[in-house]
Design a protein around this motif. Structure first.
Motif, short mmCIF file in Angstrom:
data_model
loop_
_atom_site.label_atom_id
_atom_site.label_comp_id
_atom_site.label_asym_id
_atom_site.label_seq_id
_atom_site.Cartn_x
_atom_site.Cartn_y
_atom_site.Cartn_z
N GLY A 149 1.11 2.64 3.52
CA GLY A 149 0.94 1.20 3.38
C GLY A 149 1.13 0.67 1.98
N GLU A 150 1.67 1.48 1.09
CA GLU A 150 1.86 1.07 -0.30
C GLU A 150 3.04 1.83 -0.88
OE1 GLU A 150 -0.57 1.17 -4.58
OE2 GLU A 150 -1.56 1.71 -2.70
N SER A 151 3.94 1.13 -1.56
CA SER A 151 5.10 1.77 -2.17
C SER A 151 5.19 1.37 -3.64
CB SER A 151 6.38 1.36 -1.43
OG SER A 151 7.50 1.99 -2.01
N LEU A 152 5.78 2.22 -4.40
CA LEU A 152 5.89 2.02 -5.84
C LEU A 152 7.25 1.38 -6.14
CD1 LEU A 152 4.39 2.64 -8.53
CD2 LEU A 152 5.66 4.79 -8.61
N TYR A 153 7.23 0.16 -6.68
CA TYR A 153 8.47 -0.55 -7.02
C TYR A 153 8.52 -0.70 -8.54
CZ TYR A 153 12.11 -4.13 -7.11
OH TYR A 153 13.27 -4.83 -7.35
N THR A 154 9.49 -0.05 -9.16
CA THR A 154 9.63 -0.14 -10.62
C THR A 154 10.73 -1.14 -10.95
OG1 THR A 154 11.20 1.71 -10.64
CG2 THR A 154 8.88 2.24 -10.97
N PHE A 155 10.49 -1.96 -11.97
CA PHE A 155 11.47 -2.99 -12.31
C PHE A 155 11.71 -3.00 -13.81
CE2 PHE A 155 7.31 -4.89 -12.47
CZ PHE A 155 7.33 -5.78 -13.52
N GLY A 156 12.82 -3.59 -14.20
CA GLY A 156 13.20 -3.64 -15.60
C GLY A 156 14.66 -3.26 -15.75
N TRP A 157 15.16 -3.40 -16.98
CA TRP A 157 16.58 -3.15 -17.23
C TRP A 157 16.91 -1.66 -17.29
CZ3 TRP A 157 19.90 -6.66 -16.23
CH2 TRP A 157 19.57 -8.00 -16.35
N THR A 179 2.42 -8.16 -3.37
CA THR A 179 2.63 -7.24 -4.50
C THR A 179 1.49 -7.39 -5.48
OG1 THR A 179 3.91 -8.88 -5.73
CG2 THR A 179 5.15 -7.40 -4.29
N ARG A 180 1.36 -6.40 -6.36
CA ARG A 180 0.40 -6.47 -7.46
C ARG A 180 0.88 -5.57 -8.59
NH1 ARG A 180 -4.88 -2.85 -5.68
NH2 ARG A 180 -3.82 -1.44 -4.25
N PHE A 181 0.42 -5.88 -9.80
CA PHE A 181 0.74 -5.05 -10.95
C PHE A 181 -0.13 -3.80 -10.91
CE2 PHE A 181 2.02 -9.25 -12.57
CZ PHE A 181 3.29 -8.92 -13.02
N SER A 182 0.45 -2.68 -11.34
CA SER A 182 -0.30 -1.43 -11.40
C SER A 182 0.41 -0.48 -12.34
CB SER A 182 -0.41 -0.81 -10.01
OG SER A 182 -1.02 0.46 -10.07
N SER A 183 -0.33 0.39 -12.98
CA SER A 183 0.31 1.48 -13.71
C SER A 183 0.79 2.52 -12.70
CB SER A 183 -0.68 2.13 -14.69
OG SER A 183 -1.68 2.85 -13.98
N ALA A 184 1.77 3.31 -13.10
CA ALA A 184 2.27 4.36 -12.20
C ALA A 184 1.17 5.34 -11.85
CB ALA A 184 3.45 5.07 -12.86
N GLU A 185 0.32 5.69 -12.83
CA GLU A 185 -0.75 6.65 -12.58
C GLU A 185 -1.72 6.14 -11.52
OE1 GLU A 185 0.29 5.69 -15.48
OE2 GLU A 185 0.95 7.49 -16.55
N GLU A 186 -2.11 4.87 -11.64
CA GLU A 186 -3.04 4.31 -10.66
C GLU A 186 -2.43 4.28 -9.27
OE1 GLU A 186 -3.76 0.52 -12.35
OE2 GLU A 186 -5.30 1.22 -13.77
N ALA A 187 -1.16 3.87 -9.18
CA ALA A 187 -0.49 3.80 -7.88
C ALA A 187 -0.37 5.18 -7.25
CB ALA A 187 0.88 3.16 -8.04
N LEU A 188 0.03 6.17 -8.04
CA LEU A 188 0.20 7.51 -7.49
C LEU A 188 -1.13 8.11 -7.06
CD1 LEU A 188 2.89 8.86 -9.99
CD2 LEU A 188 3.22 8.27 -7.59
N ASP A 189 -2.21 7.81 -7.80
CA ASP A 189 -3.53 8.30 -7.38
C ASP A 189 -3.92 7.72 -6.03
OD1 ASP A 189 -3.86 9.87 -9.59
OD2 ASP A 189 -5.05 8.41 -10.72
N ARG A 190 -3.68 6.43 -5.83
CA ARG A 190 -4.00 5.81 -4.53
C ARG A 190 -3.14 6.38 -3.42
NH1 ARG A 190 -3.80 1.06 -7.76
NH2 ARG A 190 -1.74 0.59 -6.92
N ILE A 191 -1.84 6.54 -3.70
CA ILE A 191 -0.91 7.06 -2.68
C ILE A 191 -1.29 8.50 -2.32
CG2 ILE A 191 1.49 7.75 -2.29
CD1 ILE A 191 2.32 5.31 -3.98
N LYS A 192 -1.66 9.29 -3.31
CA LYS A 192 -2.01 10.68 -3.03
C LYS A 192 -3.25 10.77 -2.15
CE LYS A 192 -2.92 15.13 -5.24
NZ LYS A 192 -3.03 15.86 -6.53
N ALA A 193 -4.25 9.94 -2.44
CA ALA A 193 -5.47 9.96 -1.62
C ALA A 193 -5.16 9.62 -0.17
CB ALA A 193 -6.48 8.98 -2.21
N LYS A 194 -4.29 8.64 0.04
CA LYS A 194 -3.92 8.27 1.41
C LYS A 194 -3.08 9.35 2.07
CE LYS A 194 -3.89 3.34 0.21
NZ LYS A 194 -3.05 2.15 0.00
N ALA A 195 -2.21 9.99 1.27
CA ALA A 195 -1.34 11.03 1.83
C ALA A 195 -2.14 12.23 2.30
CB ALA A 195 -0.32 11.46 0.77
N LEU A 196 -3.18 12.59 1.56
CA LEU A 196 -4.01 13.73 1.96
C LEU A 196 -4.73 13.46 3.28
CD1 LEU A 196 -5.50 14.75 -1.52
CD2 LEU A 196 -3.76 15.97 -0.19
#
Length: 508
Positions: free
Chosen positions: A40-48, A75-92
């Protein structure tokens, strides 16, 4: 899941890592995200991204406005570390599928080979620092100081050179010169550290008559042939611990450097042995006749030792490799190994990055311009010398067979002046298998050598470090290298990708 059973979370976003904060980009990303229900959550990175400068004011303004915009995914702002921690918890909790294989990228296969000089310098530096660390650690156990700060400096500089557009060779012209200068510094630091470590070992070695310290950085004991610079021995000769002269042969490197090939006794793993010099006038009777032979025979040239017999045609191609010990022919009947193949290489906009499968349909004839001669026979090595000119380039190769070894050594130097061309070398082997094995970091991996499925067909060019192998139940053949990464196996064919001449983004 890795080869040792350990696991890491792999997140593969459905969109490119260089993203614009536009409604259509956000919609594409979410529409193609396959784990909406479980994660239910995906990591979208943006920038040049590759263009530099990261995000800009317009992107940030859009990101703020689109957080709860009607008709768009939230959408919401998040650091990559925070997003990956949430995704990992859901994946487990969701018991996500486990990939017990590589995540093979079906693109950018040319990065394994492009800018071959950088690949060679990288491999040389990695080995050099490992040897320097091993020698320095042993010296430290004997009381010598360990140069930790200097090692940190060298390793950090080397690892920086492995940046994803540096080592792959996908950089602009100006960068290449800077990389070569930086490798000079990295290698100078490594050579200095290795010399200091070995000097400290020699200083702490048990006192004895003048001799030579032989260091083995590998984990297992080694014996057999070793190349020693002539300047280290001069006219002296090494002896075993009992004073008996060791078999040796004076040789030249491909660049003309004079060396002495010595048949050494056991040297312990991650350790050393100090060998004395033989008494003046001592002679080893085993040197009376050569045990490795190079000779001409009916329009071909042959290398022989007690285990192997290798026959080459006058084009330098290996037409027979007879394993006398096992009584079998290694090559496919009627085919030739050590066959150099040149292909047109025009993969499109990602010239330095890619190799496309259709290159096989555009092979160029480079069969002429070849000269093969006998170079030497001796007690420890027999060799042939091959020179070959093709198009704008020139190739020089020494082919050697050594006493007591079941190895053919091909030392190859190429004055490479081709653009948008791909150079490979092929070995068709009489091995019946559906899999090939490749050396990777901390282990090995098996891959199909057939094209039964689209997934198998996509892996027509694959990465490996030091070797690839094709084996059946009772026999196998390995292809080893000291500076190449692009490999190919199809049916009974083993092929190593040697050089790639891209023109974009570096046309120099």
């Amino acid at each position: 899941e890795g080869t040792d059973g350990s696991r890491v979370l792999a997140v593969v976003p459905p969109a490119h890592f260089i993203g614009m904060v536009d409604p259509d980009h956000l919609d594409f990303h979410w529409s193609n995200f396959s784990d909406k229900e479980t994660i239910g959550e995906s990591l979208y990175t943006f920038g040049w991204g590759d263009g530099g400068a990261g995000v800009d004011h317009e992107m940030l303004e859009c990101a703020f406005r689109y957080r709860d915009f009607p008709g768009l995914v939230k959408t919401r702002f998040s650091s990559a570390e925070e997003a990956l921690d949430r995704i990992k918890a859901k994946a487990l909790k969701a018991e996500m599928p486990v990939m017990r294989d590589e995540l093979y990228l079906e693109a950018h296969r040319g990065t394994y080979t492009n800018k071959g000089r950088l690949k060679k310098l990288n491999r040389r530096a990695e080995f050099l620092y490992r040897e320097a660390e091993a020698a320095s650690a042993l010296a430290w156990l004997g009381g010598a100081p360990y140069p930790q700060a200097r090692f940190d400096e060298g390793w950090k500089r080397l690892l920086t050179l492995q940046f994803h557009d540096s080592l792959p060779g996908t950089h602009i012209t100006e960068v290449h010169g800077e990389l070569l200068k930086e490798y000079d510094q990295v290698l100078a630091i490594g050579e200095q550290l290795r010399r200091r470590g070995l000097a400290a070992l020699a200083a702490g070695a048990p006192s004895r008559k003048r001799g030579l310290l032989i260091f083995n950085s590998l984990l297992h004991p080694r014996s057999g042939l070793c190349r020693i610079p002539l300047r280290a021995l001069g006219r002296a000769r090494l002896a075993d611990p009992d004073g008996r002269p060791l078999r040796q042969q004076r040789i030249k490197g491909l660049d003309g450097t004079e060396e002495v090939l010595v048949d050494l006794p056991d040297v312990p793993g991650v350790g050393y042995r100090v060998l004395p010099l033989a008494s003046r006038g001592a002679r080893n009777v085993s040197d009376d006749g050569p045990s490795c032979i190079a000779r001409s025979r009916r329009g071909s040239l042959v290398l022989e030792n007690d285990a192997l017999s290798a026959t080459f045609n006058l084009r330098g191609e290996l037409v027979s490799l007879r394993d006398d010990e096992h009584g079998r022919e290694v090559l496919v009947a009627g085919a030739a190994g050590n066959r150099f193949q040149l292909f047109e290489d025009t993969p499109g906009p990602y010239d330095a990055w890619d190799i496309i499968e259709s290159y096989r349909q555009h092979e160029l004839d480079i069969s002429g311009g070849t000269k093969l001669t006998v170079e030497e026979s001796g007690p420890l090595r027999a060799s042939l010398r091959l020179t070959k000119s093709f198009r704008n380039s020139r190739l020089e190769q020494r082919i050697s067979l050594f006493a007591g070894q079941r190895v053919l050594l091909f030392e190859t130097m190429v004055d490479w002046k081709e653009r948008q061309k791909l150079l490979k070398v092929a070995f068709p082997v009489e091995i019946n298998t559906r899999r090939a094995t490749y050396d990777i970091a901390f282990g090995s991996i098996e891959r199909a050598n057939h094209r039964n499925t689209s997934y198998d067909a996509a892996r027509f060019e694959v990465p490996a470090n030091l070797w690839m192998d094709m084996s059946q139940g009772d026999y196998g053949v390995s292809l080893l290298n000291d500076c190449k990464y692009g490999h190919e196996a199809q049916d009974r064919l083993m092929r190593l990708t040697l050089l790639k001449g891209s023109i974009y983004p570096d046309a120099a």
